[in-house]
Design a protein around this motif. Structure first.
Motif, PDB file in Angstrom:
ATOM      1  N   PRO A 155      80.668  68.371 141.653  1.00 12.61           N
ATOM      2  CA  PRO A 155      79.801  67.340 141.058  1.00 12.61           C
ATOM      3  C   PRO A 155      80.163  67.064 139.596  1.00 12.61           C
ATOM      4  O   PRO A 155      80.400  67.990 138.824  1.00 12.61           O
ATOM      5  CB  PRO A 155      78.396  67.920 141.179  1.00 12.61           C
ATOM      6  CG  PRO A 155      78.534  69.324 141.621  1.00 12.61           C
ATOM      7  CD  PRO A 155      79.934  69.572 142.025  1.00 12.61           C
ATOM      8  N   LYS A 156      80.190  65.768 139.268  1.00 12.08           N
ATOM      9  CA  LYS A 156      80.466  65.301 137.907  1.00 12.08           C
ATOM     10  C   LYS A 156      79.180  64.630 137.412  1.00 12.08           C
ATOM     11  O   LYS A 156      78.838  63.546 137.866  1.00 12.08           O
ATOM     12  CB  LYS A 156      81.639  64.326 137.910  1.00 12.08           C
ATOM     13  CG  LYS A 156      82.939  64.946 138.395  1.00 12.08           C
ATOM     14  CD  LYS A 156      84.018  63.924 138.560  1.00 12.08           C
ATOM     15  CE  LYS A 156      84.552  63.666 139.930  1.00 12.08           C
ATOM     16  NZ  LYS A 156      84.210  64.450 141.066  1.00 12.08           N
ATOM     17  N   ILE A 157      78.489  65.319 136.514  1.00 16.20           N
ATOM     18  CA  ILE A 157      77.194  64.849 136.040  1.00 16.20           C
ATOM     19  C   ILE A 157      77.291  64.518 134.552  1.00 16.20           C
ATOM     20  O   ILE A 157      77.602  65.390 133.742  1.00 16.20           O
ATOM     21  CB  ILE A 157      76.105  65.914 136.277  1.00 16.20           C
ATOM     22  CG1 ILE A 157      76.041  66.272 137.772  1.00 16.20           C
ATOM     23  CG2 ILE A 157      74.758  65.431 135.758  1.00 16.20           C
ATOM     24  CD1 ILE A 157      75.139  67.445 138.093  1.00 16.20           C
ATOM     25  N   ALA A 158      77.026  63.268 134.222  1.00 16.76           N
ATOM     26  CA  ALA A 158      77.079  62.842 132.822  1.00 16.76           C
ATOM     27  C   ALA A 158      75.739  63.107 132.148  1.00 16.76           C
ATOM     28  O   ALA A 158      74.687  62.998 132.772  1.00 16.76           O
ATOM     29  CB  ALA A 158      77.440  61.367 132.734  1.00 16.76           C
ATOM     30  N   LEU A 159      75.809  63.463 130.868  1.00 14.90           N
ATOM     31  CA  LEU A 159      74.624  63.717 130.061  1.00 14.90           C
ATOM     32  C   LEU A 159      74.638  62.756 128.887  1.00 14.90           C
ATOM     33  O   LEU A 159      75.605  62.721 128.125  1.00 14.90           O
ATOM     34  CB  LEU A 159      74.629  65.163 129.551  1.00 14.90           C
ATOM     35  CG  LEU A 159      74.866  66.252 130.609  1.00 14.90           C
ATOM     36  CD1 LEU A 159      74.923  67.625 129.961  1.00 14.90           C
ATOM     37  CD2 LEU A 159      73.802  66.204 131.691  1.00 14.90           C
ATOM     38  N   ALA A 160      73.580  61.967 128.759  1.00 18.08           N
ATOM     39  CA  ALA A 160      73.558  60.942 127.704  1.00 18.08           C
ATOM     40  C   ALA A 160      72.130  60.511 127.435  1.00 18.08           C
ATOM     41  O   ALA A 160      71.207  60.871 128.167  1.00 18.08           O
ATOM     42  CB  ALA A 160      74.393  59.737 128.137  1.00 18.08           C
ATOM     43  N   PHE A 161      71.965  59.722 126.407  1.00 19.72           N
ATOM     44  CA  PHE A 161      70.656  59.136 126.121  1.00 19.72           C
ATOM     45  C   PHE A 161      70.509  57.835 126.914  1.00 19.72           C
ATOM     46  O   PHE A 161      71.499  57.158 127.212  1.00 19.72           O
ATOM     47  CB  PHE A 161      70.515  58.868 124.620  1.00 19.72           C
ATOM     48  CG  PHE A 161      70.594  60.117 123.784  1.00 19.72           C
ATOM     49  CD1 PHE A 161      69.673  61.141 123.948  1.00 19.72           C
ATOM     50  CD2 PHE A 161      71.596  60.270 122.846  1.00 19.72           C
ATOM     51  CE1 PHE A 161      69.742  62.305 123.180  1.00 19.72           C
ATOM     52  CE2 PHE A 161      71.675  61.424 122.069  1.00 19.72           C
ATOM     53  CZ  PHE A 161      70.749  62.444 122.242  1.00 19.72           C
ATOM     54  N   HIS A 162      69.277  57.483 127.230  1.00 25.41           N
ATOM     55  CA  HIS A 162      69.007  56.284 128.035  1.00 25.41           C
ATOM     56  C   HIS A 162      69.576  55.009 127.381  1.00 25.41           C
ATOM     57  O   HIS A 162      69.999  54.095 128.084  1.00 25.41           O
ATOM     58  CB  HIS A 162      67.505  56.140 128.278  1.00 25.41           C
ATOM     59  CG  HIS A 162      67.185  55.097 129.283  1.00 25.41           C
ATOM     60  ND1 HIS A 162      67.360  55.285 130.640  1.00 25.41           N
ATOM     61  CD2 HIS A 162      66.729  53.826 129.133  1.00 25.41           C
ATOM     62  CE1 HIS A 162      67.023  54.177 131.276  1.00 25.41           C
ATOM     63  NE2 HIS A 162      66.640  53.281 130.394  1.00 25.41           N
ATOM     64  N   CYS A 163      69.624  54.977 126.057  1.00 27.71           N
ATOM     65  CA  CYS A 163      70.149  53.786 125.358  1.00 27.71           C
ATOM     66  C   CYS A 163      71.635  53.566 125.626  1.00 27.71           C
ATOM     67  O   CYS A 163      72.180  52.514 125.285  1.00 27.71           O
ATOM     68  CB  CYS A 163      69.893  53.885 123.852  1.00 27.71           C
ATOM     69  SG  CYS A 163      70.784  55.216 123.024  1.00 27.71           S
TER      70      CYS A 163
END
Length: 191
Positions: A155-163
Protein backbone atom coordinates in the motif's frame (compact mmCIF):
# COMPACT_ATOMS: atom_id res chain seq x y z
CA UNK A 1 2.86 19.38 -19.29
CA UNK A 2 5.95 20.10 -17.15
CA UNK A 3 5.02 23.77 -16.96
CA UNK A 4 1.42 22.91 -16.02
CA UNK A 5 2.69 20.66 -13.23
CA UNK A 6 5.13 23.29 -12.05
CA UNK A 7 2.43 25.97 -11.84
CA UNK A 8 0.05 23.66 -9.97
CA UNK A 9 2.82 22.64 -7.55
CA UNK A 10 3.66 26.30 -6.90
CA UNK A 11 0.00 27.20 -6.32
CA UNK A 12 -0.70 24.34 -3.89
CA UNK A 13 2.55 24.75 -1.95
CA UNK A 14 1.93 28.48 -1.50
CA UNK A 15 -1.56 27.62 -0.22
CA UNK A 16 -0.08 25.04 2.19
CA UNK A 17 2.40 27.68 3.41
CA UNK A 18 -0.50 29.85 4.62
CA UNK A 19 -1.39 27.32 7.34
CA UNK A 20 -0.44 28.65 10.75
CA UNK A 21 1.93 26.74 13.01
CA UNK A 22 -1.03 25.93 15.28
CA UNK A 23 -3.13 24.60 12.38
CA UNK A 24 -0.21 22.53 11.12
CA UNK A 25 0.33 21.02 14.60
CA UNK A 26 -3.38 20.27 15.12
CA UNK A 27 -3.84 18.80 11.63
CA UNK A 28 -0.66 16.74 11.95
CA UNK A 29 -1.95 15.25 15.20
CA UNK A 30 -5.25 14.32 13.52
CA UNK A 31 -3.46 12.78 10.52
CA UNK A 32 -1.24 10.70 12.86
CA UNK A 33 -4.35 9.41 14.60
CA UNK A 34 -5.89 8.29 11.32
CA UNK A 35 -2.65 6.69 10.11
CA UNK A 36 -2.07 4.61 13.23
CA UNK A 37 -5.60 3.18 13.08
CA UNK A 38 -5.46 2.00 9.45
CA UNK A 39 -5.25 -1.77 8.85
CA UNK A 40 -2.26 -1.12 6.57
CA UNK A 41 -0.31 0.48 9.44
CA UNK A 42 -1.48 -1.98 12.11
CA UNK A 43 -0.65 -5.07 10.04
CA UNK A 44 2.71 -3.83 8.72
CA UNK A 45 5.94 -4.89 10.35
CA UNK A 46 8.14 -2.70 8.10
CA UNK A 47 6.94 0.86 7.45
CA UNK A 48 8.55 3.37 5.13
CA UNK A 49 8.02 6.99 6.12
CA UNK A 50 9.53 10.37 5.22
CA UNK A 51 10.76 13.05 7.58
CA UNK A 52 8.91 16.29 6.98
CA UNK A 53 10.56 19.24 5.32
CA UNK A 54 9.51 22.89 5.47
CA UNK A 55 5.74 23.11 6.05
CA UNK A 56 4.78 19.48 5.33
CA UNK A 57 2.70 17.35 7.68
CA UNK A 58 4.84 16.82 10.82
CA UNK A 59 6.12 13.22 10.75
CA UNK A 60 8.71 13.05 13.54
CA UNK A 61 6.21 11.91 16.20
CA UNK A 62 4.77 9.33 13.80
CA UNK A 63 8.28 8.00 13.10
CA UNK A 64 8.85 7.69 16.85
CA UNK A 65 5.50 5.89 17.22
CA UNK A 66 6.63 3.36 14.60
CA UNK A 67 9.81 2.72 16.57
CA UNK A 68 7.99 2.58 19.93
CA UNK A 69 5.50 0.03 18.56
CA UNK A 70 8.33 -2.37 17.72
CA UNK A 71 7.84 -2.01 13.98
CA UNK A 72 10.79 -1.56 11.63
CA UNK A 73 11.14 2.07 10.50
CA UNK A 74 12.60 2.70 7.06
CA UNK A 75 13.50 6.17 5.78
CA UNK A 76 14.66 7.20 2.31
CA UNK A 77 17.92 8.90 1.42
CA UNK A 78 18.07 10.78 -1.89
CA UNK A 79 20.81 9.46 -4.15
CA UNK A 80 21.91 10.70 -7.58
CA UNK A 81 19.73 10.01 -10.64
CA UNK A 82 16.47 10.36 -8.65
CA UNK A 83 17.02 7.14 -6.71
CA UNK A 84 15.82 6.56 -3.16
CA UNK A 85 18.15 4.48 -1.00
CA UNK A 86 16.39 2.91 1.97
CA UNK A 87 17.78 2.57 5.45
CA UNK A 88 16.43 1.10 8.65
CA UNK A 89 16.39 3.65 11.47
CA UNK A 90 16.81 2.63 15.09
CA UNK A 91 17.28 6.06 16.72
CA UNK A 92 15.83 9.27 15.27
CA UNK A 93 18.53 11.42 16.84
CA UNK A 94 21.63 9.32 16.15
CA UNK A 95 20.75 7.91 12.72
CA UNK A 96 19.65 11.14 10.95
CA UNK A 97 21.51 14.02 9.26
CA UNK A 98 20.60 16.83 6.84
CA UNK A 99 20.80 15.48 3.28
CA UNK A 100 20.05 16.94 -0.14
CA UNK A 101 18.16 20.24 0.07
CA UNK A 102 18.41 20.09 3.88
CA UNK A 103 15.90 17.22 4.15
CA UNK A 104 16.51 15.03 7.20
CA UNK A 105 17.73 11.65 5.97
CA UNK A 106 19.48 8.52 7.22
CA UNK A 107 23.19 9.12 7.82
CA UNK A 108 25.37 7.93 4.97
CA UNK A 109 27.77 6.31 7.42
CA UNK A 110 26.37 3.09 8.84
CA UNK A 111 23.35 2.83 6.55
CA UNK A 112 21.34 -0.30 7.31
CA UNK A 113 20.18 -0.98 3.76
CA UNK A 114 16.65 -2.26 3.18
CA UNK A 115 15.38 -3.77 -0.07
CA UNK A 116 12.15 -2.17 -1.41
CA UNK A 117 10.40 -5.56 -1.42
CA UNK A 118 10.76 -5.79 2.38
CA UNK A 119 8.38 -2.85 2.92
CA UNK A 120 4.82 -3.60 4.04
CA UNK A 121 3.43 -0.05 3.93
CA UNK A 122 4.73 3.16 2.31
CA UNK A 123 3.71 6.55 3.73
CA UNK A 124 4.30 9.05 0.94
CA UNK A 125 4.81 12.83 0.72
CA UNK A 126 3.66 15.02 -2.15
CA UNK A 127 2.76 18.51 -3.25
CA UNK A 128 -0.79 17.92 -4.53
CA UNK A 129 -3.33 15.12 -4.92
CA UNK A 130 -6.65 14.56 -6.67
CA UNK A 131 -9.59 12.28 -5.89
CA UNK A 132 -8.60 9.80 -8.60
CA UNK A 133 -5.47 8.76 -6.66
CA UNK A 134 -3.06 10.88 -8.68
CA UNK A 135 -0.08 12.44 -6.91
CA UNK A 136 2.02 15.43 -7.88
CA UNK A 137 5.43 15.18 -6.24
CA UNK A 138 8.08 17.82 -5.88
CA UNK A 139 9.46 17.34 -9.37
CA UNK A 140 12.38 14.95 -8.86
CA UNK A 141 10.58 11.73 -9.81
CA UNK A 142 12.05 9.89 -6.80
CA UNK A 143 8.85 8.23 -5.63
CA UNK A 144 7.48 7.35 -9.09
CA UNK A 145 10.74 5.51 -9.83
CA UNK A 146 10.75 3.95 -6.39
CA UNK A 147 7.19 2.59 -6.71
CA UNK A 148 8.39 0.45 -9.63
CA UNK A 149 10.72 -1.39 -7.23
CA UNK A 150 8.20 -2.41 -4.54
CA UNK A 151 5.79 -5.35 -4.44
CA UNK A 152 2.58 -4.66 -6.39
CA UNK A 153 0.36 -5.10 -3.33
CA UNK A 154 2.39 -2.80 -1.05
CA UNK A 155 0.00 0.00 0.00
CA UNK A 156 1.09 3.53 -0.95
CA UNK A 157 -0.61 5.99 1.38
CA UNK A 158 -0.04 9.72 0.97
CA UNK A 159 -0.09 12.04 3.98
CA UNK A 160 -1.00 15.68 3.39
CA UNK A 161 -3.20 18.55 4.43
CA UNK A 162 -6.68 18.85 2.91
CA UNK A 163 -5.68 22.13 1.19
CA UNK A 164 -3.36 20.05 -1.03
CA UNK A 165 -6.29 18.33 -2.78
CA UNK A 166 -7.06 19.70 -6.25
CA UNK A 167 -9.69 18.85 -8.88
CA UNK A 168 -7.27 17.25 -11.30
CA UNK A 169 -3.56 16.54 -11.67
CA UNK A 170 -1.90 16.36 -15.09
CA UNK A 171 -0.71 12.77 -15.49
CA UNK A 172 2.10 11.37 -17.62
CA UNK A 173 2.76 7.70 -18.38
CA UNK A 174 5.44 7.30 -15.68
CA UNK A 175 3.29 8.85 -12.91
CA UNK A 176 2.15 6.27 -10.35
CA UNK A 177 -1.09 6.38 -8.38
CA UNK A 178 -1.46 6.12 -4.62
CA UNK A 179 -3.85 3.73 -2.88
CA UNK A 180 -5.08 6.16 -0.23
CA UNK A 181 -4.74 9.73 0.98
CA UNK A 182 -4.94 10.74 4.62
CA UNK A 183 -5.61 14.37 5.56
CA UNK A 184 -6.81 16.01 8.77
CA UNK A 185 -10.37 15.34 7.53
CA UNK A 186 -9.99 11.58 7.18
CA UNK A 187 -9.00 8.75 4.87
CA UNK A 188 -9.79 8.58 1.16
CA UNK A 189 -9.21 5.28 -0.63
CA UNK A 190 -8.76 4.84 -4.38
CA UNK A 191 -9.34 1.81 -6.60
Amino acid sequence: MAEEKSLLREKVLSLRATLTQEERAEYSQRIRGYVTRTPEFLEASTIMLFLNFRDEFETTELAQQVLDSGKRLVLPRCAPKSVLMLSQIEDLEKDIEPGMWGIREPKKEGLIRVHPEEIDCILVPGAAFDMQGNRLGYGGGYYDRFFERVRDKTPKIALAFHCQIVDSIPVEVYDKKIDALITELGIMRFE
